[in-house]
Design an enzyme around this catalytic site. Structure first.
Site, mmCIF file in Angstrom:
data_model
loop_
_atom_site.group_PDB
_atom_site.id
_atom_site.type_symbol
_atom_site.label_atom_id
_atom_site.label_comp_id
_atom_site.label_asym_id
_atom_site.label_seq_id
_atom_site.Cartn_x
_atom_site.Cartn_y
_atom_site.Cartn_z
ATOM 1 N N ASP A 57 -67.178 10.020 30.189
ATOM 2 C CA ASP A 57 -66.617 10.407 28.893
ATOM 3 C C ASP A 57 -67.685 10.393 27.797
ATOM 4 O OD1 ASP A 57 -63.267 10.115 29.241
ATOM 5 O OD2 ASP A 57 -64.527 9.087 30.700
ATOM 6 N N ASP A 88 -65.508 14.271 32.099
ATOM 7 C CA ASP A 88 -65.473 14.434 30.647
ATOM 8 C C ASP A 88 -66.888 14.427 30.088
ATOM 9 O OD1 ASP A 88 -62.777 14.700 30.782
ATOM 10 O OD2 ASP A 88 -62.286 12.891 29.644
ATOM 11 N N HIS A 129 -53.493 5.886 29.109
ATOM 12 C CA HIS A 129 -53.483 6.574 30.412
ATOM 13 C C HIS A 129 -52.921 5.702 31.538
ATOM 14 C CE1 HIS A 129 -55.675 9.745 28.455
ATOM 15 N NE2 HIS A 129 -56.701 8.965 28.201
ATOM 16 N N HIS A 155 -62.084 8.279 31.911
ATOM 17 C CA HIS A 155 -60.785 8.621 31.328
ATOM 18 C C HIS A 155 -60.313 7.632 30.271
ATOM 19 C CE1 HIS A 155 -57.420 11.239 31.164
ATOM 20 N NE2 HIS A 155 -56.548 10.465 31.796
#
Length: 445
Positions: free
Chosen positions: A156, A183, A314, A341
């Site tokens: 990410d 990501d 999440h 995530h």
């Protein structure tokens, strides 16, 4: 653990490399860090400072044991060629490749060049230039052919001031390869952000191989208008899914070996089909069945959505994939699973089937590279017993596979622009643990 004691333990491990040890007992107390993070930082936009034929967004990825894929972009037409050698300014070798482009709604990419070079010698610095451009010489170092081997693991990333801080910390300490569990650019449909991300990471991604897998921000599917997912990701970040002993047939999941086969890395696709009977599930079964743990000391896997997570962000999003694939990883005695995530850090003890298991993988979430969405600061309370350490801060992780039995995992927080070691643990290879390798204890295949 004090740094002096860590150094002493490292020395003991190096001296006792051939002695298999049982995994250390789980920590008696779970830790939720009380560190208060600094404020957010703005999104960056790195501009191109060359002309239309100047190579930009250069990055490399490993292809097999002795080749490297070089990928770059030019705004104008330029040859897909790489010249390279082991002496600066001298390029006795050259290779040619392919050039592609893609369109996304009203956006049209530059020319994306892709060249595989090699064979290359291990642990060797190569100097190279792309598209016959004489204004820029780049260099990379090939990974070693044996242990020890040093990974950086960070997910990410995005492209904010905190991303830049993470990249500075990564560059400040040597490593052999970077693993990114999804990501990347946070382009989120606005394609020019892919270009600014490529320019931001180029100083690192052109010097060491970056091996990536997709996250939800790579999907970029718009019903009716642009129904094909992963258009930019597949075009810009091609991985070796068609190479090696176990080609997957999909850029969304693949595997590779490093350190002469001592470490097997499995890059899984959280946003490709993974249910039993799916192409990815069938491939993963074949791939893991082909790993000889008598020769492969460590097996690690990467996913995007974590299978174990005590953050409120999440929650449960990785559960279906875990239900479909966890047994495969457990049967193959995978040593560690890294995920992104969730924009925070969390390390679990060895787990399987929802609880602690001495023969299960260590699960780690490192979705904390510096993205523009900020950090996930809310955790489930009380902290689950299997959750060993958690903290909502930006940072990056390092996995140093020291020898055939031990790897050192450290997580470094971005603390006022200094990389501070906030969590550290030794991971013992499950292949070296007799209790986890009884024939009657493994019923995977």
């Amino acid at each position: 653990m004090a740094m002096a004691s860590v150094a002493a333990l490292r020395l003991v491990v190096l001296l006792a490399a051939a002695v298999p040890l049982l995994p250390p007992p789980a920590a008696s107390l779970a830790v939720t860090s009380t560190y208060v993070r600094p404020t957010a930082r703005a999104t960056l936009s790195v501009l191109h400072d060359g002309d239309g034929r100047t190579p930009q967004q250069v990055h490399i990825s490993a292809v097999g044991s002795d080749k490297m894929r070089v990928t770059w972009i030019t705004d104008d037409d330029a040859p897909a060629t790489v010249e390279y050698g082991t002496v600066s300014g001298e390029y006795p070798f050259s290779a040619a490749g392919n050039t592609t482009t893609y369109s996304y709604v009203l956006y049209h990419s530059g020319n994306i060049h892709d060249v595989v070079i090699g064979p290359l010698k291990p642990s060797t610095t190569y100097f190279y230039r792309c598209s016959n451009d004489t204004s820029r010489e780049l260099s990379f170092r090939t990974p070693p052919a044996s242990l020890p081997f040093k990974f950086v693991v960070v997910g990410d990333l995005g492209q904010t001031g905190w991303t830049a801080s993470t990249l500075r910390h990564v560059a400040a300490d040597d490593y052999d390869m970077l693993l990114l569990p999804g990501d990347l650019s946070y382009a989120d449909f606005y394609q020019p952000r892919w270009d600014t991300f490529g320019r931001l990471v180029e100083p690192l991604a052109s010097a060491r191989p970056w091996m990536v897998t997709e996250g939800n921000h790579e999907v970029e599917r718009i019903p009716v208008i642009h129904p094909r997912p992963f258009t930019a990701y597949d075009a810009r970040w091609r991985m070796p899914h068609d190479a090696g002993a176990s080609p997957s047939g999909s850029n969304l999941y693949y595997s590779f070996d490093v350190a002469g086969g001592a470490v097997h890395v499995v890059m899984l696709g959280s946003y490709a089909g993974y249910a039993a009977g799916s192409a990815q599930h069938r491939w993963l079964r074949r791939d893991l069945a082909g790993v000889d743990r008598a020769k492969t000391a460590f097996v690690v896997a990467l996913v995007h959505a974590p299978w174990y997570n005590s953050n409120r962000a999440h929650r449960g999003e990785g559960d279906a994939m875990r239900a479909a694939m966890e047994e495969l990883l457990y049967g193959a005695r995978v040593d560690a699973v890294f995920a992104g995530h969730v924009h925070a850090y969390e390390r679990f003890a060895r787990v399987y089937g929802g609880g602690e298991d001495a023969c299960g993988p260590v699960h780690v979430t490192v979705g904390d590279g510096g993205n523009r969405e900020g950090l996930a600061t809310r955790y489930v309370d009380p902290q689950p017993a299997a959750s060993a350490f958690r903290e909502a801060s930006f940072g990056h992780g390092r996995l140093e596979v020291v020898n055939a039995t031990h790897a050192l995992w450290t997580w470094r927080r971005n603390d006022d622009d200094e990389a501070v070691v906030a969590d550290e643990v030794w991971i013992t290879s499950l292949a070296s643990n007799p209790a986890c390798n009884k024939k009657d204890s493994i019923s995977l295949y």
